[in-house]
Design an enzyme around this catalytic site. Sequence first.
Site, short mmCIF file in Angstrom:
data_model
loop_
_atom_site.label_atom_id
_atom_site.label_comp_id
_atom_site.label_asym_id
_atom_site.label_seq_id
_atom_site.Cartn_x
_atom_site.Cartn_y
_atom_site.Cartn_z
N SER A 95 60.37 79.19 17.95
CA SER A 95 60.82 80.83 17.26
C SER A 95 61.50 81.23 18.31
O SER A 95 61.20 82.11 19.33
CB SER A 95 59.28 81.53 17.12
OG SER A 95 58.35 80.71 16.42
N LYS A 170 61.87 83.91 10.80
CA LYS A 170 60.76 83.81 11.46
C LYS A 170 60.09 84.97 12.25
O LYS A 170 58.91 85.45 12.03
CB LYS A 170 60.67 82.56 12.61
CG LYS A 170 59.54 82.40 13.44
CD LYS A 170 58.22 82.17 12.73
CE LYS A 170 57.40 81.94 13.90
NZ LYS A 170 55.68 81.89 13.22
N LYS A 239 57.10 88.22 22.16
CA LYS A 239 58.43 87.66 22.16
C LYS A 239 59.09 87.64 20.91
O LYS A 239 60.17 87.96 20.70
CB LYS A 239 58.50 86.31 22.72
CG LYS A 239 59.73 85.51 22.77
CD LYS A 239 59.77 84.41 21.84
CE LYS A 239 58.64 83.35 21.52
NZ LYS A 239 58.37 82.51 20.27
P1 NAD Z 1 52.78 76.28 24.23
O1 NAD Z 1 53.19 77.06 25.40
O2 NAD Z 1 51.46 75.62 23.94
O3 NAD Z 1 53.94 74.97 24.34
C1 NAD Z 1 55.09 74.91 24.73
C2 NAD Z 1 55.32 73.58 25.51
O4 NAD Z 1 56.55 73.66 26.29
C3 NAD Z 1 54.44 73.54 26.68
O5 NAD Z 1 53.80 72.02 26.86
C4 NAD Z 1 55.23 73.36 28.14
O6 NAD Z 1 54.73 72.70 29.03
C5 NAD Z 1 56.49 72.99 27.43
N1 NAD Z 1 57.79 73.33 28.33
C6 NAD Z 1 58.08 74.76 28.69
N2 NAD Z 1 59.24 74.52 29.27
C7 NAD Z 1 59.70 73.38 29.17
C8 NAD Z 1 60.80 72.59 29.82
N3 NAD Z 1 61.87 73.16 30.58
N4 NAD Z 1 60.89 71.21 29.47
C9 NAD Z 1 60.02 70.56 28.89
N5 NAD Z 1 58.82 71.31 28.30
C10 NAD Z 1 58.88 72.51 28.50
O7 NAD Z 1 53.48 76.80 22.92
P2 NAD Z 1 53.37 76.66 21.53
O8 NAD Z 1 52.10 77.61 20.93
O9 NAD Z 1 53.22 75.23 21.11
O10 NAD Z 1 54.65 77.45 21.07
C11 NAD Z 1 56.11 76.60 21.00
C12 NAD Z 1 56.91 77.61 20.02
O11 NAD Z 1 56.38 77.56 18.54
C13 NAD Z 1 57.05 78.92 20.45
O12 NAD Z 1 58.47 79.43 20.24
C14 NAD Z 1 56.02 79.77 19.62
O13 NAD Z 1 56.50 81.17 19.48
C15 NAD Z 1 56.27 78.93 18.34
N6 NAD Z 1 55.02 79.08 17.28
C16 NAD Z 1 53.78 78.92 17.70
C17 NAD Z 1 52.57 78.88 16.86
C18 NAD Z 1 51.10 78.77 17.23
O14 NAD Z 1 50.30 79.16 16.53
N7 NAD Z 1 50.95 78.19 18.66
C19 NAD Z 1 53.14 78.99 15.71
C20 NAD Z 1 54.16 78.96 15.13
C21 NAD Z 1 55.28 79.20 15.98
#
Ligand code: NAD
Length: 298
Positions: A95, A170, A239
């Site tokens: 997102s 989104k 965010k």
């Molecule tokens: P999260 O923090 O669980 O996962 C993010 C992952 O990215 C982590 O494992 C982290 O280690 C990795 N990461 C961060 N920087 C990195 C880098 N430089 N290189 C490689 N890996 C890296 O977050 P999430 O909940 O999975 O969300 C991910 C995206 O999806 C976000 O933009 C969030 O807003 C969106 N989203 C989340 C949900 C939800 O329910 N959790 C639902 C819809 C959308």
Amino acid sequence: MEARISRIGFIGIGRMGWPMARRLIEAGYSVAVQDAVPGRAADFVQRHGGSAPEHAAEGAEAIITMLPTSREVAVVLAASRAGLRQGAVVIEMSSGEPSATRTLAEDLAGIGVTMVDAPVSGGVARAETGELAIMTGGPEAALERVDPLLRAMGTTITRCGEIGAGQAMKALNNLVSAAGFLVSVEALLIGSRFGLDPAVMVDVLNASTGMNNSTQRKLKQFVLSRKFDSGFGLDLMVKDLTIAMQVGRETATPAPLAAQTRELWAAAAALLGPGQDHTAAARFSEALAAGQISEQKG
Ligand code: NAD
């Protein structure tokens, strides 16, 4: 006509990326995963297969990014740039910020790589079952090419327009969701002071016009249960609301209720501190009301 995609680099196997990458493997794709947390990619490969090279994007026909913000996406794509294959498609599923994504897409076009955005809604539960709602932006031909991949992860795939349109959609979805959550919590606080049972209130809301995603899927499950563990972080919600306001500013759209919603969620994050689930924002509303949503006994 470009060949069918079979090799995917998946960067960011966090709460959402992990089950999404697993779905792609189950659909028969060859998936290389990468994550900043040491050992996480190797752990994934051990459980689900695929591979865990240092740069998952290298030589891949499609690169999926599922990272917290556009900042990490820019860092990762800069580090992967040299290994990107000409004709590859980057599918940005985080997102992120539409304007940042447009800038990245322009840069990638210069080296023969196409970018589309395809953020998701539905949370961890629907990522697990492959039933995400996916909203896309970008050139039609590239979206057509990646459609089978998206269908391995989601059931509702909606084309919203040019690059960045999916991410704008989104952020606006989460604005509506965030406002619905907070006002529902405030209603429960007022109701419980009046003497209404919050669990009964949720049932009545769900049978009435006050029904929303929070009344259906969050209030009993994560707030009344005091579990606060939906799997979507409070920082990520703030965010998303900041992005919604950014889109509002860029389009010169006055949106006072949206601004108030963002400020309340940002205040909740400041008060509660890092590492909180977004449903813990109910605690912020409780602190403002100097009370707790309490179930009635008997
Ligand atoms: P999260 O923090 O669980 O996962 C993010 C992952 O990215 C982590 O494992 C982290 O280690 C990795 N990461 C961060 N920087 C990195 C880098 N430089 N290189 C490689 N890996 C890296 O977050 P999430 O909940 O999975 O969300 C991910 C995206 O999806 C976000 O933009 C969030 O807003 C969106 N989203 C989340 C949900 C939800 O329910 N959790 C639902 C819809 C959308």
